[in-house]
Design a protein around this motif. Sequence first.
Motif, PDB file in Angstrom:
ATOM      1  N   THR A  65       0.752  -1.129   0.051  1.00 45.66           N
ATOM      2  CA  THR A  65      -0.085  -0.067   0.013  1.00 45.66           C
ATOM      3  C   THR A  65       0.877   1.279  -0.024  1.00 45.66           C
ATOM      4  OG1 THR A  65      -1.874   1.028   0.998  1.00 45.66           O
ATOM      5  CG2 THR A  65      -0.247   0.340   2.647  1.00 45.66           C
ATOM      6  N   TYR A  66       0.408   2.325  -0.182  1.00 51.60           N
ATOM      7  CA  TYR A  66       1.135   3.492  -0.333  1.00 51.60           C
ATOM      8  C   TYR A  66       0.111   4.756  -0.034  1.00 51.60           C
ATOM      9  CZ  TYR A  66      -0.778   4.332  -4.931  1.00 51.60           C
ATOM     10  OH  TYR A  66      -1.407   4.605  -6.118  1.00 51.60           O
ATOM     11  N   THR A  67       0.887   6.046   0.027  1.00 45.33           N
ATOM     12  CA  THR A  67       0.097   7.198   0.228  1.00 45.33           C
ATOM     13  C   THR A  67       1.279   8.230  -0.405  1.00 45.33           C
ATOM     14  OG1 THR A  67      -1.025   8.696   1.390  1.00 45.33           O
ATOM     15  CG2 THR A  67       0.917   7.883   2.441  1.00 45.33           C
ATOM     16  N   VAL A  68       0.785   9.320  -1.068  1.00 49.07           N
ATOM     17  CA  VAL A  68       1.239  10.333  -1.385  1.00 49.07           C
ATOM     18  C   VAL A  68       1.201  11.650  -0.855  1.00 49.07           C
ATOM     19  CG1 VAL A  68       1.843  11.947  -3.510  1.00 49.07           C
ATOM     20  CG2 VAL A  68       1.208   9.623  -3.931  1.00 49.07           C
ATOM     21  N   ALA A  69       2.172  12.059   0.218  1.00 44.98           N
ATOM     22  CA  ALA A  69       2.212  12.994   0.994  1.00 44.98           C
ATOM     23  C   ALA A  69       2.606  14.440   0.387  1.00 44.98           C
ATOM     24  CB  ALA A  69       3.108  12.924   2.328  1.00 44.98           C
ATOM     25  N   THR A  73       4.981  15.609   5.630  1.00 41.47           N
ATOM     26  CA  THR A  73       4.734  15.253   6.999  1.00 41.47           C
ATOM     27  C   THR A  73       5.372  15.886   8.199  1.00 41.47           C
ATOM     28  OG1 THR A  73       6.349  13.379   6.813  1.00 41.47           O
ATOM     29  CG2 THR A  73       4.156  12.844   6.147  1.00 41.47           C
ATOM     30  N   ILE A  84       6.376   9.851  -1.254  1.00 41.04           N
ATOM     31  CA  ILE A  84       5.621   8.601  -1.482  1.00 41.04           C
ATOM     32  C   ILE A  84       5.941   7.706  -0.359  1.00 41.04           C
ATOM     33  CG2 ILE A  84       5.019   6.883  -2.851  1.00 41.04           C
ATOM     34  CD1 ILE A  84       6.040   8.602  -5.238  1.00 41.04           C
ATOM     35  N   ALA A  86       5.313   4.264   1.669  1.00 37.09           N
ATOM     36  CA  ALA A  86       4.940   3.013   1.355  1.00 37.09           C
ATOM     37  C   ALA A  86       4.826   1.956   2.176  1.00 37.09           C
ATOM     38  CB  ALA A  86       5.353   2.399  -0.164  1.00 37.09           C
ATOM     39  N   ASN A  97       8.108  -0.374   6.423  1.00 32.45           N
ATOM     40  CA  ASN A  97       7.557   0.954   6.110  1.00 32.45           C
ATOM     41  C   ASN A  97       8.733   1.624   5.564  1.00 32.45           C
ATOM     42  OD1 ASN A  97       4.844   0.904   7.262  1.00 32.45           O
ATOM     43  ND2 ASN A  97       5.804   1.617   9.325  1.00 32.45           N
ATOM     44  N   PRO A 105       3.967   9.446  -8.913  1.00 35.30           N
ATOM     45  CA  PRO A 105       2.785   8.864  -8.329  1.00 35.30           C
ATOM     46  C   PRO A 105       1.848   8.035  -9.211  1.00 35.30           C
ATOM     47  CG  PRO A 105       3.096  11.095  -7.385  1.00 35.30           C
ATOM     48  CD  PRO A 105       3.986  10.736  -8.461  1.00 35.30           C
TER      49      PRO A 105
END
Length: 312
Positions: A65-69, A73, A84, A86, A97, A105
């Motif tokens: 899974t991943y998220t684009v910040a 942060t 990115i 992940a 992590n 992205p």
Amino acid sequence: MSNKPMPLATAISAPFWDGLKAGKILLQQCNSCQQWTFYPRRHCSHCLSHELSWREVDGRGTLYTYTVARVPTLPEFAGPEPQILAVVELEQGVRLNTTLVGLQPEALKVGMALKPVRARVKEDGTVLLRYTSVDVDLIELDEVLKAPPQPSADAGPAKRKIDVKDIEALKALVSETFSDWSSQVLVDQSLINDFAALSGDDYWIHTDPERARKDGPFGGTIAHGALVQVLMSRMQVPLDFEVTGFNNMVNYGSERLRFPSPVPAGSLIHARSRVKSVEVLPRGTQMVMEINVHVVGQERPAVINDLVILYM
């Protein structure tokens, strides 16, 4: 790197971090049930046995899974590209992590094959594990922040020359708009230590990284405000004018000097300025330049200095 938070090795996790320094990815495998464990711990996460051994793996896996910040942060992670973040599932079944590098992205897809990238983040050889696609030609990164080359004094476009007696032209320089950014200067721990020795201000929040990480409010050491102020002289702000026709020029002082935010050790800083006021006085022509110094990537200034320049 700037003053980004760094992992602190413990007696349990030290083999993992030492392995990365040595160019190896080490995971714990249970001698009883043969299952793999991550994060490092004293017992097997499957059968609770304490019989664990460190074994080398190639680190390959898939994107779990991943998220684009797009908003950093932490301010220390600000940069031209979004973070990115992940979770990678390794072939051994454990998940870790990480940060994805070398990828846009829109190219990301859950389940895509990934490979590890060794990122050197400190001069002492500390390595963090990044990941990228198996199709990307990237094995190692050097993320140690280095002082950028300084431009030559005559770099940039030609400046307008304004005679100090042309008061109307000088007053026309007054503006709410700041100049473009200056060249960048690296504020590392060595520079901070040198300033501490010169000034006599060796308070631990500036000079003791270990204590500053544990007890300080900023997660590490920070530069003296006076040091950052002095470093303005190193930054070449791209002003489009030059005052001429005077006999002497002196920095008369500051109408306002503030330190709104800290400069963590290992930061790049740059500055921009604007002409705030021009006034003819009996002793000469006085120009007030508002100079703001920022950590690169941060919106809040580290130093605000309304510098008074007297042309005589």
